[in-house]
Design an enzyme around this catalytic site. Structure first.
Site, PDB file in Angstrom:
ATOM      1  N   ASP A   1      42.800  -9.604  14.107  1.00  0.00           N
ATOM      2  CA  ASP A   1      43.190  -8.253  13.283  1.00  0.00           C
ATOM      3  C   ASP A   1      42.248  -7.722  12.088  1.00  0.00           C
ATOM      4  O   ASP A   1      41.524  -8.326  11.720  1.00  0.00           O
ATOM      5  CB  ASP A   1      44.330  -8.884  12.664  1.00  0.00           C
ATOM      6  CG  ASP A   1      44.967  -7.532  11.896  1.00  0.00           C
ATOM      7  OD1 ASP A   1      46.107  -7.255  12.292  1.00  0.00           O
ATOM      8  OD2 ASP A   1      44.622  -6.948  10.819  1.00  0.00           O
ATOM      9  N   ILE A   2      41.964  -6.337  12.220  1.00  0.00           N
ATOM     10  CA  ILE A   2      40.861  -5.889  11.284  1.00  0.00           C
ATOM     11  C   ILE A   2      41.416  -6.107   9.946  1.00  0.00           C
ATOM     12  O   ILE A   2      42.458  -5.787   9.529  1.00  0.00           O
ATOM     13  CB  ILE A   2      40.483  -4.457  11.757  1.00  0.00           C
ATOM     14  CG1 ILE A   2      39.813  -4.385  12.987  1.00  0.00           C
ATOM     15  CG2 ILE A   2      39.357  -3.645  10.759  1.00  0.00           C
ATOM     16  CD1 ILE A   2      39.598  -3.152  13.711  1.00  0.00           C
TER      17      ILE A   2
ATOM     18  N   GLU B   1      45.616  -2.004  14.848  1.00  0.00           N
ATOM     19  CA  GLU B   1      44.310  -2.504  14.718  1.00  0.00           C
ATOM     20  C   GLU B   1      44.359  -4.182  14.968  1.00  0.00           C
ATOM     21  O   GLU B   1      43.354  -4.987  14.524  1.00  0.00           O
ATOM     22  CB  GLU B   1      43.606  -2.206  13.268  1.00  0.00           C
ATOM     23  CG  GLU B   1      44.652  -2.193  12.221  1.00  0.00           C
ATOM     24  CD  GLU B   1      45.211  -3.385  11.782  1.00  0.00           C
ATOM     25  OE1 GLU B   1      46.419  -3.677  12.504  1.00  0.00           O
ATOM     26  OE2 GLU B   1      44.856  -4.274  11.010  1.00  0.00           O
TER      27      GLU B   1
HETATM   28  P1  GH3 Z   1      45.264  -6.737   6.579  1.00  0.00           P
HETATM   29  O1  GH3 Z   1      43.985  -7.056   6.273  1.00  0.00           O
HETATM   30  O2  GH3 Z   1      46.381  -7.554   6.055  1.00  0.00           O
HETATM   31  O3  GH3 Z   1      45.360  -6.687   8.216  1.00  0.00           O
HETATM   32  O4  GH3 Z   1      45.473  -5.328   5.966  1.00  0.00           O
HETATM   33  P2  GH3 Z   1      45.664  -3.894   6.845  1.00  0.00           P
HETATM   34  O5  GH3 Z   1      45.325  -2.809   6.096  1.00  0.00           O
HETATM   35  O6  GH3 Z   1      44.435  -4.065   8.066  1.00  0.00           O
HETATM   36  O7  GH3 Z   1      46.850  -3.938   7.501  1.00  0.00           O
HETATM   37  P3  GH3 Z   1      48.045  -3.017   7.728  1.00  0.00           P
HETATM   38  O8  GH3 Z   1      49.007  -3.491   8.796  1.00  0.00           O
HETATM   39  O9  GH3 Z   1      48.719  -2.954   6.360  1.00  0.00           O
HETATM   40  O10 GH3 Z   1      47.601  -1.753   8.082  1.00  0.00           O
HETATM   41  C1  GH3 Z   1      47.132  -1.377   9.345  1.00  0.00           C
HETATM   42  C2  GH3 Z   1      46.563  -0.071   9.579  1.00  0.00           C
HETATM   43  O11 GH3 Z   1      46.015   0.192  10.482  1.00  0.00           O
HETATM   44  C3  GH3 Z   1      47.755   1.039   9.319  1.00  0.00           C
HETATM   45  C4  GH3 Z   1      47.591   2.079  10.190  1.00  0.00           C
HETATM   46  O12 GH3 Z   1      47.384   3.317   9.584  1.00  0.00           O
HETATM   47  C5  GH3 Z   1      46.101   1.680  10.780  1.00  0.00           C
HETATM   48  N1  GH3 Z   1      46.163   1.951  12.327  1.00  0.00           N
HETATM   49  C6  GH3 Z   1      46.746   1.773  13.395  1.00  0.00           C
HETATM   50  N2  GH3 Z   1      46.828   2.271  14.382  1.00  0.00           N
HETATM   51  C7  GH3 Z   1      45.493   3.052  14.161  1.00  0.00           C
HETATM   52  C8  GH3 Z   1      44.603   3.806  15.024  1.00  0.00           C
HETATM   53  O13 GH3 Z   1      44.975   4.180  16.019  1.00  0.00           O
HETATM   54  N3  GH3 Z   1      43.632   4.457  14.473  1.00  0.00           N
HETATM   55  C9  GH3 Z   1      43.623   4.537  12.977  1.00  0.00           C
HETATM   56  N4  GH3 Z   1      42.575   5.343  12.497  1.00  0.00           N
HETATM   57  N5  GH3 Z   1      44.149   3.526  12.139  1.00  0.00           N
HETATM   58  C10 GH3 Z   1      45.055   3.021  12.789  1.00  0.00           C
HETATM   59 MG    MG Z   2      44.767  -5.424   9.522  1.00  0.00          MG
HETATM   60 MG    MG Z   3      47.647  -5.550  11.319  1.00  0.00          MG
END
Ligand code: GH3
Ligand code: MG
Ligand code: MG
Length: 496
Positions: free
Chosen positions: A363-364, A406
């Site tokens: 996970d990013i 992500e």
């Molecule tokens: P954590 O370190 O706890 O994982 O924090 P986080 O911010 O990475 O985790 P969170 O689940 O709060 O947020 C994930 C984010 O990833 C939210 C969402 O907008 C973004 N995301 C998901 N899919 C995509 C995509 O295809 N493109 C982009 N640019 N962002 C994405």
């Molecule tokens: Mg994340």
């Molecule tokens: Mg996540």
């Protein structure tokens, strides 16, 4: 009058059947019984080689089975297109000594529409046995015999054609019944070998770089090349056939006939497989008989190749569509659907072979912030780059899948937990060190590792365990890798 009756009977007899062997039998029976000859033979012309081959004989001892046109009494009759009568063979230098006791010989060319098809050779143990009338009568009979022979030839060609058409129909039906490429290739080889009088059939497929690989056969290949995926030597005849889009016959012993893959094959036909202008491969038909692929048969066999090419093209298209259904559009790595399928397959395999298997969940970190600070487009670019970093660092048998948003899930077949942990650590490092364009600080990932069989036996067990490890990594401050207690003896967080 009686002689005319004989001729009438004889004609009826030879024209009563279309079977070549029966016609030959009838002709010689008449020569022997009606004309009371001691020996005789029917020689048929091989046009390509310009030689006469003895097809059937009676009363003839050891003698040549082949006579070149222009040689001997029979060869000269064929060349001059007229009967040659030799009342005393001992005085004729053209006579090729064969049957002992032969004193006189009459060779009558078998001619239809001015074309020689063979020679009827009549011999007697008496000097000057053939009087004028017998010569005339036998010559007339030979005319009828020629027609009967040509009819039989037409009939056998028609029959062969009908069998070929039936075979094409059957092959085409079977070709449309299979859509998976690997299965289709084997199915095509099998149905071709089953419906045609061949020693075997194989398909070579063209790789992207143009090399040909043996991909399928009907199961009769010689042991030496039983292994599929056999690469052919460069500049082999199959490669040139495909390059030039031209069907080619090779004979055992021909220079460069390395593509003759079947042991004991006398000849092989190499048919290019081309669909919509695209070179797909080569269909190889093998036969023990060196003359198995006459020019007349090539168009029919080419239509078999066309059926194969179309079916292969369809299967390739299907494969592409199927692959698209398993690929993530943004990153180009596999999607979650493939992950679900693959992990089940790999778990089955690992269970069967009692081997190991690991999963890394990635996970990013703080990706929401990346989006918020640098925009969604750059966020997308980060996802693409991270995917490429993973692909570049993983082995071929590993599967990198975008699990959602992500998050990535990576399947490592035949890999134990400690080894997978090292892989995860390597990935973490590569990402942390990468300078993402437009993002003035490191982007990091967290990863959780689980392995089979230590973390459980089912897909859900393994995924849950990897998820829990990931959670531990996140809890431990991110930019790190963790594995389950079961994997390494205790919950371990590496490299904070
Ligand atoms: P954590 O370190 O706890 O994982 O924090 P986080 O911010 O990475 O985790 P969170 O689940 O709060 O947020 C994930 C984010 O990833 C939210 C969402 O907008 C973004 N995301 C998901 N899919 C995509 C995509 O295809 N493109 C982009 N640019 N962002 C994405
Ligand atoms: Mg994340
Ligand atoms: Mg996540």
């Amino acid at each position: 009058m009686q002689r005319i009756a004989i001729l009438y009977d004889a004609s009826q007899a030879v024209l009563s059947t279309f079977q070549l062997n029966e016609v030959l039998d009838q002709i010689l029976m008449i020569v022997r019984d009606y004309f009371h000859l001691e020996s005789g033979a029917i020689l048929l012309l091989d046009k390509e080689r310009n030689e006469l081959n003895v097809r059937l004989s009676f009363g003839i001892g050891p003698c040549p089975t082949m006579v070149p046109v222009g040689k001997g009494i029979t060869g000269n009759a064929a060349r001059l297109k007229r009967p040659i009568y030799v009342p005393d063979v001992t005085k004729d230098p053209r006579y090729i000594a064969g049957t002992s006791g032969t004193m006189s010989e009459l060779a009558i060319p078998l001619i239809v529409r001015d074309e020689v098809v063979g020679v009827l050779d009549c011999q007697s143990n008496q000097l000057d046995f053939f009087d004028r009338e017998t010569v005339d009568l036998l010559t007339l009979f030979a005319t009828q015999a020629s027609i009967a022979l040509v009819n039989a030839d037409i009939y056998s060609r028609e029959q062969k054609r009908a069998q070929q058409m039936e075979a094409i129909g059957a092959i085409a039906r079977q070709a449309t019944a299979v859509i998976k490429l690997e299965e289709l290739l084997v199915q095509l080889c099998r149905s071709i070998a089953a419906h045609m009088p061949l020693q075997g059939a194989a398909i070579l497929t063209a790789e992207q770089d143009g090399t040909l690989i043996l991909r399928a056969n009907d199961g009769t290949l010689s042991p030496g090349i039983e292994t599929s995926q056999a690469l052919l030597p460069a500049d082999n005849p199959a490669e040139t056939a495909l390059e030039r889009r031209k069907t080619r016959v090779v004979h055992a012993g021909d220079a460069g006939a390395q593509a003759v893959m079947y042991k004991g094959a006398g000849s092989e036909l190499l048919l290019p497989l081309v669909s919509a202008g695209r070179p797909l491969g080569v269909l190889v038909l093998a036969a023990t008989d060196p003359t198995a692929f006459p020019v007349d048969d090539i168009p029919t066999l080419e239509s078999v190749a066309d059926i194969c090419a179309t079916a292969i093209q369809n299967a390739l298209y299907f494969q592409q569509v199927e692959q698209l259904a398993y690929v993530d559009g943004l990153t180009g790595v596999y999607n979650r659907r493939l992950f679900e399928r693959k992990i089940s397959e790999e778990l089955d395999r690992a269970t069967r072979y009692e081997s190991t298997l690991s999963v890394i969940m990635v996970d990013i970190d703080h990706f929401k912030r990346v989006n918020d600070e640098f925009g969604h487009l750059l966020g997308d670019e980060v996802l693409r780059i991270v995917s490429q970093i993973f692909l570049g660092a993983l082995r071929k048998p590993d599967s990198c899948c975008r699990y959602g948003g992500e998050e990535f899930a990576i399947i490592l077949p035949e890999t134990s937990g400690p080894k997978a942990l090292r892989v995860a650590e390597k990935l973490r490092n590569l990402v942390a060190e990468y300078e993402f364009p437009g993002i003035p600080r490191p982007v990091t990932i967290s990863a959780g590792v689980a392995d089979f069989p230590r973390c459980g036996a089912t897909r859900d067990d393994i995924v849950r365990a990897a998820d829990e490890s990931l959670y531990i990594a996140k809890q431990s401050g991110r930019n790190c890798v963790a594995a389950q207690e079961d994997t390494l003896g205790e919950a371990k967080v590496a490299n904070q």
